[in-house]
Every structure is written in structure tokens, then in C-alpha cells.
Design a protein around this motif. Structure first.
Motif, PDB file in Angstrom:
ATOM      1  N   ILE A  14     104.813  32.296  -2.122  1.00  0.00           N
ATOM      2  CA  ILE A  14     104.560  31.172  -1.205  1.00  0.00           C
ATOM      3  C   ILE A  14     105.283  29.923  -1.704  1.00  0.00           C
ATOM      4  O   ILE A  14     105.944  29.221  -0.931  1.00  0.00           O
ATOM      5  N   LEU A  15     105.181  29.643  -2.992  1.00  0.00           N
ATOM      6  CA  LEU A  15     105.867  28.473  -3.554  1.00  0.00           C
ATOM      7  C   LEU A  15     107.376  28.561  -3.331  1.00  0.00           C
ATOM      8  O   LEU A  15     108.016  27.567  -2.975  1.00  0.00           O
ATOM      9  N   ALA A  16     107.957  29.735  -3.549  1.00  0.00           N
ATOM     10  CA  ALA A  16     109.395  29.904  -3.341  1.00  0.00           C
ATOM     11  C   ALA A  16     109.763  29.658  -1.881  1.00  0.00           C
ATOM     12  O   ALA A  16     110.753  28.974  -1.589  1.00  0.00           O
ATOM     13  N   LEU A  17     108.966  30.176  -0.956  1.00  0.00           N
ATOM     14  CA  LEU A  17     109.255  30.012   0.472  1.00  0.00           C
ATOM     15  C   LEU A  17     109.159  28.558   0.924  1.00  0.00           C
ATOM     16  O   LEU A  17     110.049  28.066   1.626  1.00  0.00           O
ATOM     17  N   ALA A  49      95.612  21.088  -3.810  1.00  0.00           N
ATOM     18  CA  ALA A  49      94.508  20.455  -4.555  1.00  0.00           C
ATOM     19  C   ALA A  49      94.753  20.502  -6.058  1.00  0.00           C
ATOM     20  O   ALA A  49      94.393  19.572  -6.788  1.00  0.00           O
ATOM     21  N   ALA A  50      95.395  21.579  -6.528  1.00  0.00           N
ATOM     22  CA  ALA A  50      95.656  21.728  -7.961  1.00  0.00           C
ATOM     23  C   ALA A  50      96.908  20.972  -8.403  1.00  0.00           C
ATOM     24  O   ALA A  50      97.201  20.897  -9.598  1.00  0.00           O
ATOM     25  N   GLY A  51      97.663  20.410  -7.457  1.00  0.00           N
ATOM     26  CA  GLY A  51      98.840  19.628  -7.813  1.00  0.00           C
ATOM     27  C   GLY A  51     100.128  20.417  -7.935  1.00  0.00           C
ATOM     28  O   GLY A  51     101.148  19.885  -8.371  1.00  0.00           O
ATOM     29  N   TYR A  52     100.129  21.697  -7.547  1.00  0.00           N
ATOM     30  CA  TYR A  52     101.364  22.490  -7.573  1.00  0.00           C
ATOM     31  C   TYR A  52     102.290  22.094  -6.432  1.00  0.00           C
ATOM     32  O   TYR A  52     103.505  22.114  -6.587  1.00  0.00           O
ATOM     33  N   LEU A  53     101.725  21.754  -5.292  1.00  0.00           N
ATOM     34  CA  LEU A  53     102.487  21.276  -4.135  1.00  0.00           C
ATOM     35  C   LEU A  53     102.177  19.793  -3.977  1.00  0.00           C
ATOM     36  O   LEU A  53     101.034  19.417  -3.766  1.00  0.00           O
ATOM     37  N   ILE A  54     103.208  18.973  -4.097  1.00  0.00           N
ATOM     38  CA  ILE A  54     102.968  17.524  -4.135  1.00  0.00           C
ATOM     39  C   ILE A  54     103.572  16.766  -2.966  1.00  0.00           C
ATOM     40  O   ILE A  54     103.529  15.561  -2.941  1.00  0.00           O
ATOM     41  N   GLY A  55     104.132  17.450  -2.004  1.00  0.00           N
ATOM     42  CA  GLY A  55     104.658  16.747  -0.838  1.00  0.00           C
ATOM     43  C   GLY A  55     105.489  17.671   0.017  1.00  0.00           C
ATOM     44  O   GLY A  55     105.893  18.742  -0.417  1.00  0.00           O
ATOM     45  N   SER A  56     105.727  17.258   1.233  1.00  0.00           N
ATOM     46  CA  SER A  56     106.610  17.983   2.145  1.00  0.00           C
ATOM     47  C   SER A  56     107.638  16.993   2.652  1.00  0.00           C
ATOM     48  O   SER A  56     107.284  15.929   3.140  1.00  0.00           O
TER      49      SER A  56
END
Length: 156
Positions: A14-17, A49-56
Motif C-alpha cells: 500500500i505504501l509503495a502504491l 495515525a502512526a505517522g507513516y503517511l504524512i500528506g498527499s
């Protein structure tokens, strides 16, 4: 407060995509990673919520907006007092030409990536703003001739 979560194989996919295309729907992501749409939504929310994704964001082509000149600029500071450091950091944050700034080890104190419309535009920024800033002792500029690789994707 950001919590730590254990990323599994599906989370990493998911992170890669989403690094490649933030416009993908949860259904499209689910199809590509072999999970349900609801599961992908929950996973994405947990990673946010965990901070792995920080913006779009959507990336803008610098040439199309007249900012096709990239300059890597090394900067030497005059002093490292808290006030001087804060003043330089504010200058960098308030300078839209500066798109990246790193505090460095070695001979130079900072490395800036600057975008400009042309050499004259960069010269104006360098001479009228950067070198006149009271915290700056000197700078060395390197013009990019060609972009061989540029990515915002991190290996996950």
C-alpha cells in the motif's frame, strides 16, 4: 500521539502504491494488493495515525510552470547561535525558491535545492536575498544540467 505499528507485506505494498499515485481509490488499492477495500481503508487510516503517511500531494512539472532551472547551493553560516539558526530557518521557510534544505556535516553547513526560471532569476535570488542574509557567510552554486533521476518514492 503517533503510535508504532508493525508493517506487514500488504501495508508495504500500500505504501509503495500511494507513493506512486495518491489518487488511487481504496478499491483500486485493494485490487492491486489483494485485500478488501474496507481493510485497505483501515490500514491507510492506521498508517496515517502512526505517522507513516504524512500528506498527499500532486507533483508539478517545473518546466511547465517556468521553474526549469535546478541549482544545488552549499551555504556556510556565520555563526550557530540559536537566534542565527532560527533566522536562517525562517528565511528558508519563507523562500519559495528553496524547495529543499538540509543541515550538513562537512565543509558546508547547509545544502539547498533551489528552483529558478533562468540563470538571471537564480542570480537575483543569490545576490539580493541569500548572500545578503545576515546569517550567511558564503555560498557555492552548482547548476543541474539534466535530471537523470528524481523521485519522492521511498523504498519500503
Amino acid at each position: 500521539m503517533k503510535q508504532n505499528i508493525d508493517l506487514d507485506r500488504v501495508d508495504r505494498k500500500i505504501l509503495a502504491l500511494v507513493q506512486r499515485d495518491a489518487t488511487l481509490s481504496h478499491a483500486e488499492i485493494a485490487e492491486r494488493v489483494g485485500a478488501s477495500s474496507a481493510s485497505c481503508w483501515r490500514r491507510i487510516k492506521a498508517m496515517e495515525a502512526a505517522g507513516y503517511l504524512i500528506g498527499s500531494v500532486r507533483l508539478v512539472d517545473p518546466d511547465r510552470v517556468g521553474r526549469g532551472v535546478t541549482v544545488i547551493c552549499n551555504v556556510r553560516a556565520k555563526d550557530f547561535s540559536p537566534a542565527a539558526s532560527q533566522a536562517f530557518e525562517e528565511f528558508v521557510r519563507d523562500s519559495p525558491e528553496v524547495v529543499e534544505c538540509y543541515s550538513m556535516s562537512g565543509d558546508w553547513d547547509f545544502l539547498l535545492r533551489i528552483v529558478a526560471s533562468d540563470v538571471a532569476d537564480y542570480n537575483s535570488f543569490l545576490m539580493d536575498k541569500l548572500l545578503r542574509h545576515p546569517t550567511v557567510a558564503g555560498a557555492s552554486s552548482h547548476f543541474a544540467l539534466e535530471t537523470l533521476k528524481y523521485t519522492t518514492e521511498l523504498p519500503v
